[in-house]
Write an enzyme that holds these catalytic residues in place. Structure first.
Site, short mmCIF file in Angstrom:
data_model
loop_
_atom_site.label_atom_id
_atom_site.label_comp_id
_atom_site.label_asym_id
_atom_site.label_seq_id
_atom_site.Cartn_x
_atom_site.Cartn_y
_atom_site.Cartn_z
N LYS A 111 0.86 -1.18 0.00
CA LYS A 111 0.00 0.00 0.00
C LYS A 111 0.90 1.24 0.00
CE LYS A 111 -4.31 1.63 2.01
NZ LYS A 111 -5.51 1.29 2.78
N GLU A 123 -20.02 -4.75 9.56
CA GLU A 123 -20.98 -3.94 10.33
C GLU A 123 -22.03 -4.80 11.00
OE1 GLU A 123 -19.88 -3.20 7.26
OE2 GLU A 123 -18.86 -1.28 7.54
N ARG A 128 -25.76 -1.15 6.52
CA ARG A 128 -25.43 -2.56 6.34
C ARG A 128 -25.98 -3.46 7.44
NH1 ARG A 128 -20.63 -4.14 3.08
NH2 ARG A 128 -21.40 -3.38 1.08
C1 LIG Z 1 -19.22 -1.21 4.11
C2 LIG Z 1 -18.00 -0.36 4.23
N1 LIG Z 1 -17.42 -0.21 5.45
C3 LIG Z 1 -16.32 0.56 5.57
C4 LIG Z 1 -15.78 1.19 4.49
C5 LIG Z 1 -14.60 2.13 4.63
N2 LIG Z 1 -13.41 1.60 3.96
C6 LIG Z 1 -13.02 2.06 2.76
S1 LIG Z 1 -11.64 1.33 2.21
C7 LIG Z 1 -11.54 0.39 3.57
C8 LIG Z 1 -10.39 -0.57 3.71
C9 LIG Z 1 -10.33 -1.51 2.59
O1 LIG Z 1 -9.23 -2.35 2.76
P1 LIG Z 1 -8.73 -3.21 1.56
O2 LIG Z 1 -9.88 -3.82 0.88
O3 LIG Z 1 -7.70 -4.15 2.07
O4 LIG Z 1 -8.09 -2.18 0.56
P2 LIG Z 1 -6.72 -1.36 0.71
O5 LIG Z 1 -7.13 0.01 1.11
O6 LIG Z 1 -5.87 -2.03 1.73
O7 LIG Z 1 -6.12 -1.40 -0.63
C10 LIG Z 1 -12.57 0.66 4.46
C11 LIG Z 1 -12.75 0.03 5.78
C12 LIG Z 1 -16.43 1.02 3.25
N3 LIG Z 1 -16.00 1.64 2.15
N4 LIG Z 1 -17.51 0.24 3.16
#
Ligand SMILES: Cc1ncc(C[n+]2csc(CCOP(=O)(O)OP(=O)(O)O)c2C)c(N)n1
Length: 611
Positions: free
Chosen positions: A252, A338, A366
């Protein structure tokens, strides 16, 4: 765009242009694309570290697959900036998230390359499977690829989709983009399992993975920054039938030192100096609601050791960083889950803990069944600290907190509070923790009106509003953030202003008294008008047989697109000027039509007043 810095990228107006390049040039494309992201995002901020980690993936996927005929789905979509650049939106990237600019996430209305609209996580596998089924039903020769992060993979819906995909004999490729990060550090047993897969355990023998056992052919792990290697692997997979999972390892923030070193801060930075990595700070005007909640929760937790905090993967955004340090054993990051967050809180509440679920309004959507069935129906004392309630701004339509009052208001047992200022936010959290039933405090993004915050903690009387100003003619019944937005208006027009404080239970007494003493009522809230707090007032009036002019102001019945928070408020007519215009015009129109009507008598339970 500067042709000298980006000679290859300049020539790519669509993935078709990319596919014309020799494979040898792809590394250079990736390098230019990365520099372009750094340059562009530094100007206005935006999602950053995840996109830097997905540059080679975006290049390789568009190179190998015939997008948009082949379907490419990006989970969450915060990592999709490189995809946007390669799909004809290069020059518009600098306006992403701004009003009229590119959407923050893939959006079907924006481009034929955005196969599925996203923003909330973990939907890509289900949507991809739906497309694979549609392709099979229509005998369309099409490849379907879903790119999902290890964080997004922690959600229940992703597992539900895997469960379904593994049982279907359809051509679908899941690319698991594993950077061992969510927004904060990845958590949970599944994340540990992925780490074990990467640790070399698999290389020594042909170990069957969880994915193989579930019916997906596991390939990998492969280096997600080796664009040549990715292209070769994807070409193979493209010709392989059935469900596949390619495990790709990425970093990342790849290629930008500060972001690699601290991907949490660089998940979604504001504007920064691209050369030094130093943030260009805007003047901050007092603490945000999130900060006030964060400190108040710590204070409550210090007084009462039964208080615990739960976040579905939003430690930073929800203000729980300090809490997690101070009370590591009372802090639970449950992953992007959630539904589970609410039910685990319900279980805790059954056995004497006082769980506070810190959750964004949009993500609480959710967990609706858990809210009703697991918490409210059992009248369990779970506290919901609902952040980003109202219009959030740059994250746009997928993230606006427009609906939580509507969807909570009909649930029995729930107490719903909306603080008018920072101090009320603090006291309402404490009130929620003391009221021994399910209780929600919903507060908006950003700062409040800037009132002093009392250090002591008090308890509000449940269901009691606060008269802010006594005026004549029209009474404004305002909820939460809209109380201060109406202050100048009521002064200028000598109107009454009430801070309703509670959406549920509603202060019916004050509503009926105001109805008796005023010609008209106006309700104002930062929530959808449909079914919102204003509707609750209408219901009280109707049930009491009161007939009088009532204007409901709130978010209109459409999705509010991205832009600065103030732009979004203006769009919804909830900025100060918009409210003043709307309310005064409505009052004038009402006065005109009242003059043309014969006088009549209104009946207000047990009282008679003339209009
Ligand atoms: C339902 C929901 N909960 C929380 C989020 C907030 N959120 C956006 S990106 C993320 C992390 C995603 O992690 P990953 O899939 O590993 O992607 P990375 O950023 O590490 O590339 C979160 C928790 C969201 N977009 N949707």
């Amino acid at each position: 765009m500067n042709a000298v810095n980006y000679p290859l990228l300049m020539r790519i107006d669509s993935p078709g242009d990319l596919r014309l390049l020799s494979p040898k040039l792809l590394e250079q494309v990736a390098s230019e694309l990365r520099s372009y992201l750094i340059d562009t995002v530094s100007q206005n901020g935006g999602h950053f570290a995840a996109g830097l980690g997905a540059v080679e993936l975006a290049v390789a996927l568009h190179y190998v697959y015939q997008t948009p005929h082949d379907r490419l789905l990006w989970d969450v979509g915060h990592q999709a900036y490189p995809h946007k650049v390669l799909t004809g939106r290069r020059e518009r990237l600098s306006g992403i998230k701004l009003r009229g600019g590119l959407a923050p996430f893939p959006a079907r209305y924006e481009s034929e390359y955005d196969a599925f609209g996203v923003g909330h996580s973990s939907t890509s596998l289900s949507a991809a499977l739906g497309m694979a089924i549609a392709a099979a039903r229509t005998a369309t020769a099409r490849r379907i690829v879903a790119v999902i992060g290890d964080g997004a993979m922690s959600a229940g819906i992703a597992f539900e989709a895997l469960n379904h995909i593994g049982s279907m004999d359809l051509d679908i490729l899941v690319v698991l983009n594993d950077n061992d990060m969510s927004i904060s550090e990845a958590t949970g047993a599944f994340s540990n399992y992925l780490a074990r897969l990467l640790s070399g355990e698999r290389e020594t023998a042909r170990v069957r993975t969880l994915f193989d056992d579930m019916g997906l052919n596991y390939a990998g792990p492969v280096d997600g920054h080796d664009v040549g290697g990715l292209v070769a692997t994807l070409k193979n997979l493209r010709e392989t039938r059935g469900p596949q999972l390619l495990h790709v390892v990425t970093t990342k923030g790849k290629g930008y030192g500060p972001a690699e070193a601290d991907p949490i801060t660089w998940h979604g930075p504001g504007p920064f100096d691209a050369r030094t990595g130093v943030a260009i700070k805007e003047n901050s005007a007092g603490p945000t609601y999130t900060q006030v909640f964060a400190q108040s929760l710590i204070d409550c937790a210090q007084r009462d050791e039964r208080v615990v905090a739960i976040t579905p993967a939003m430690r930073e955004g929800s203000g729980l960083v300090e809490f997690s340090r101070r009370f590591p054993l009372r802090y639970f990051d449950v992953g992007i889950a959630e539904q589970h967050a609410l039910t685990v809180a319900a279980g805790m509440a059954c056995d004497g803990l006082k769980p506070v679920v810190a959750i964004y309004s949009t993500f609480l959507q959710r967990a609706y069944d858990q809210l009703i069935h697991d918490v409210a129906l059992q009248n369990l004392p779970v506290v919901f600290a609902i952040d980003r309630a109202g219009l959030v701004g740059g994250d746009g339509a997928t993230h606006q907190g427009s609906f939580d009052l509507t969807y909570q208001r009909c649930i029995p047992n729930l107490v719903i509070m909306a603080p008018a200022d920072e101090n009320e936010c603090r006291q309402m959290l404490h009130t929620a923790l003391c009221c021994d039933r399910p209780a929600a405090v919903r507060y908006p993004r950003g700062t409040g009106p800037g009132v002093p915050i009392e250090s002591h903690l008090s308890i509000y009387s449940i269901g009691k509003a606060e008269l802010r100003r006594a005026g004549r003619g029209t009474a404004i019944l305002a909820f939460g953030s809209m109380v201060s937005a109406c202050q100048a208006l009521v002064e200028a027009h000598d109107m009454t202003l009430v801070n309703m404080r509670f959406v549920k239970p509603l202060d019916e007494e004050i509503v009926l008294t105001l109805a008796a003493n005023h010609d008209a009522l106006v309700t104002v809230e930062e929530n959808a008008i449909a079914g919102g707090a204003g509707s609750a007032i209408n219901e009280v009036l109707l049930a009491a047989g009161v007939q009088m002019p009532v204007l409901n102001c709130g978010i209109p019945d459409r999705f509010i697109e991205h832009g600065a928070r103030n732009d979004c408020l203006r769009d919804a007519g909830l900025d100060r000027e918009g409210l003043e215009r709307r309310i005064t015009r409505w009052c004038q129109a009402g006065a005109r039509s009242a003059r043309s009507r014969p006088p009549r008598t209104l009946h207000v339970i047990g009282r008679q007043i003339s209009s």
